[in-house]
Design a protein around this motif. Structure first.
Motif, PDB file in Angstrom:
ATOM      1  N   VAL B 122      48.919  44.371  43.306  1.00 29.46           N
ATOM      2  CA  VAL B 122      47.522  43.945  43.198  1.00 29.46           C
ATOM      3  C   VAL B 122      46.964  44.432  41.871  1.00 29.46           C
ATOM      4  O   VAL B 122      47.226  45.561  41.466  1.00 29.46           O
ATOM      5  N   LEU B 123      46.217  43.576  41.215  1.00 36.62           N
ATOM      6  CA  LEU B 123      45.569  44.009  39.977  1.00 36.62           C
ATOM      7  C   LEU B 123      44.278  43.218  39.765  1.00 36.62           C
ATOM      8  O   LEU B 123      44.039  42.206  40.417  1.00 36.62           O
ATOM      9  N   THR B 142      42.229  39.071  48.927  1.00 32.09           N
ATOM     10  CA  THR B 142      40.977  39.738  49.251  1.00 32.09           C
ATOM     11  C   THR B 142      41.253  41.155  49.730  1.00 32.09           C
ATOM     12  O   THR B 142      42.076  41.372  50.629  1.00 32.09           O
ATOM     13  N   CYS B 143      40.573  42.105  49.148  1.00 30.96           N
ATOM     14  CA  CYS B 143      40.724  43.501  49.558  1.00 30.96           C
ATOM     15  C   CYS B 143      40.245  43.641  50.999  1.00 30.96           C
ATOM     16  O   CYS B 143      39.110  43.270  51.325  1.00 30.96           O
ATOM     17  N   GLU B 148      36.487  42.491  48.081  1.00 34.36           N
ATOM     18  CA  GLU B 148      36.577  42.025  46.699  1.00 34.36           C
ATOM     19  C   GLU B 148      37.814  41.145  46.525  1.00 34.36           C
ATOM     20  O   GLU B 148      38.886  41.436  47.057  1.00 34.36           O
ATOM     21  N   VAL B 149      37.664  40.066  45.762  1.00 28.91           N
ATOM     22  CA  VAL B 149      38.808  39.200  45.474  1.00 28.91           C
ATOM     23  C   VAL B 149      39.535  39.715  44.227  1.00 28.91           C
ATOM     24  O   VAL B 149      38.933  39.852  43.161  1.00 28.91           O
ATOM     25  N   LEU B 150      40.806  40.021  44.416  1.00 23.16           N
ATOM     26  CA  LEU B 150      41.646  40.534  43.334  1.00 23.16           C
ATOM     27  C   LEU B 150      42.804  39.563  43.125  1.00 23.16           C
ATOM     28  O   LEU B 150      42.813  38.477  43.699  1.00 23.16           O
TER      29      LEU B 150
END
Lengths: 260, 272
Positions: B122-123, B142-143, B148-150
């Motif tokens: 994930v970044l 999505t976290c 939050e969308v990563l």
């Protein structure tokens, strides 16, 4: 224009002047590296140069040809792995300034370093690609762009968004959740462009000595707006020029094999 | 435990036609000698993985070893284009080259996931760019904690990773220092690994910034002094910037490229 300095030298000097002493700057190779090293050798001795090879606080006394020349590791405060430089240093917003070049730039500061013409699968010109730039453009607190200006390089819309500037205008960065402020200044061989605070469209705010608005407009592929308070920048000083020329004369260094 | 082998044996044992192969080295410590051995052994249909496919991948691509390239920056650092890479992408010479294109941050994290035994990394990356539109190994995620969308990128687990290091001891423990890039992650992510070294010594004296790969994490070690030229091995050589500049002219033309490869690689026999 005076023959005492070239347009490229003026551009590099103008870019170097944008860098404030004591800030941390993520440096791409080529024009950004030249300008950042000029700044460190003149008005910003405590500028922290960060190269994506993992060299933090490099202090080269000659210009590196690549982002991984030995002189960078030899003179760095720390040498870290590539995952670390991106994950721990760039991604959280620990770096003040990202310093980028590119092949194409558009009206809203988006940068293309991927492909020009045709389509992605069958491009006319295949460029090197993204490297570290997309995340530098996203995560540094602010971005400085340095690029020679021409109608082919300064286009209405880039063929490929490699690094996001302001997208299609005001509010796009916020909508996407990008944390950095984006390209705050674009330095060219003719002058300086900055985003309009209301629309984020790049506007000519400064001309280099000897350059004209007509030249800048002719070298821009969109109808270039000119700031009401357009100013003319200072020419390079004698010491800026002599330091820059000395740095460039010593690019890369020559081949030799050192003992173990 | 790493076996100490000749370079020719190492490539013959570890690199097969059709493999996914990662030759890593970030400007520094690029395993040129091993790449040349792959050319000499006429490996074909390789999926080549590398953050910065510079001159060594230009050579492998131009010699027809690759069918696919996974990468994040394909240029000649400080000089310009990779002409063989461009010829393959733009005109399909000597064979069409499929590409899977990422950013450095994405590639580095893909190796980290591979080394960590995770399916993906994930970044905060690629946001707003056109890369996700063309590369299907870049997806939003999505976290589960914050919403939050990563961005997610899948792990890289090459069949074989090849890196160059300053030295190894006789047991096959490997030591490298200076700019060590993503080599540790690449070796740990790969199923098999080959490390070429400048020298094999009795004892590895500690060095500042060192990375040590224990012998049991490496498949084979081969002695290849000068094996990173025209890249360099800190403490042993400096980057041959003149060569990188000369490569631009050599590689621009198909015939001059092919002649150079015959003279300097195919007809040059390394001591086995």
């Amino acid at each position: 224009m005076s023959a005492e300095w070239s347009a490229d030298e003026m551009m590099t000097v103008a870019a170097a002047r944008q860098l404030r002493d004591g800030t941390a700057c993520f440096v791409g190779i080529g024009l950004p590296s030249t300008a950042a090293n000029l700044a460190r050798a003149t008005h910003a001795p405590r500028l922290v140069l960060i190269y994506e090879s993992g060299c933090l606080g490099a202090k080269p006394d000659r210009l590196p040809l690549s982002i991984g020349d030995g002189i960078l590791a030899d003179t760095a405060d720390a040498v870290v792995s590539v995952p670390e430089v991106f994950n721990y240093w760039l991604q959280p917003g620990n770096i003040d300034v990202g310093f980028l070049g590119g092949a194409q730039l558009d009206r809203y500061g988006n940068i293309n370093t991927t492909a020009i013409g045709g389509d992605y699968g069958d491009p006319k010109v295949r460029l090197p690609g993204a490297g570290g730039a997309p995340e530098i453009a996203a995560s540094c607190r602010e971005v400085i762009v340095i690029m020679r200006q021409s109608p082919r390089s300064f286009v209405e819309r880039v063929d490929f968004v490699t690094s996001f500037g302001y997208g299609t205008g005001s509010g796009d960065r916020e909508r996407l959740g990008l944390r950095g402020a984006g390209p705050q200044v674009v330095i060219t061989d003719l002058g300086v462009l900055r985003p309009d605070p209301a629309t984020q469209e790049l506007v000519l705010t400064e001309l280099h000595p000897g350059a004209t608005v007509e030249q800048a407009s002719a070298a821009t592929g969109w109808p270039l707006r000119v700031a009401d308070d357009l100013r003319t920048g200072e020419p390079p000083t004698g010491s800026e020029l002599s330091v820059l020329r000395a740095l460039k004369a010593a690019t890369g260094g020559s081949r030799s094999v050192a003992g173990a | 435990m790493a076996e100490i082998v000749s370079l020719a044996e190492g490539v013959a044992e570890l690199v097969n036609d059709g493999d996914t192969v990662a030759l890593e080295g970030f400007t520094h410590l690029i395993p040129f000698a091993a790449g040349h051995e792959i050319v000499r052994q006429r490996r074909r249909d390789l999926e080549l993985v590398r953050m910065t496919p510079d001159v060594i991948y230009d050579q492998l691509i131009g010699m027809g070893c690759a069918r696919r390239l996974v990468f994040s920056w394909g240029g000649n650092p400080g000089v310009g284009s990779l002409h063989r890479f461009r010829d393959a992408v733009e005109r399909g010479w000597p064979a069409p080259l499929e590409i899977e294109e990422h950013s450095h941050a994405g590639m580095a994290n893909r190796y980290v996931a591979g080394a960590s035994g995770l399916p993906f990394a994930v970044l905060r990356g690629y946001t707003g760019t056109d890369l996700p539109r063309h590369t299907d190994t870049i997806k939003p995620i999505t976290c589960p904690f914050t919403g939050e969308v990563l961005t997610a990128v899948p792990a890289l687990n090459p069949d074989v990773a090849i890196v160059h290091a300053q030295r190894a001891d006789r047991a096959g423990n490997v030591q490298m220092w200076g700019i060590t890039g993503v080599q540790k992650e690449a070796v740990l992510a790969a199923r098999r690994s080959l490390v070429t070294v400048e020298e094999i010594v009795d004892t590895l004296e500690p060095m500042p910034t060192q990375v040590v790969l224990p012998t049991w994490a490496v498949s084979a070690v081969a002695l290849a002094p000068g094996g990173s030229h025209p890249s360099y091995a800190q403490g042993y050589s400096v980057r041959d910037n003149d060569f990188y500049q000369a490569w631009d002219a050599i590689s621009r033309d198909r015939d001059s490229f092919t002649a150079w490869m015959h003279k300097h690689v195919l007809d040059a026999r390394r001591n086995a």
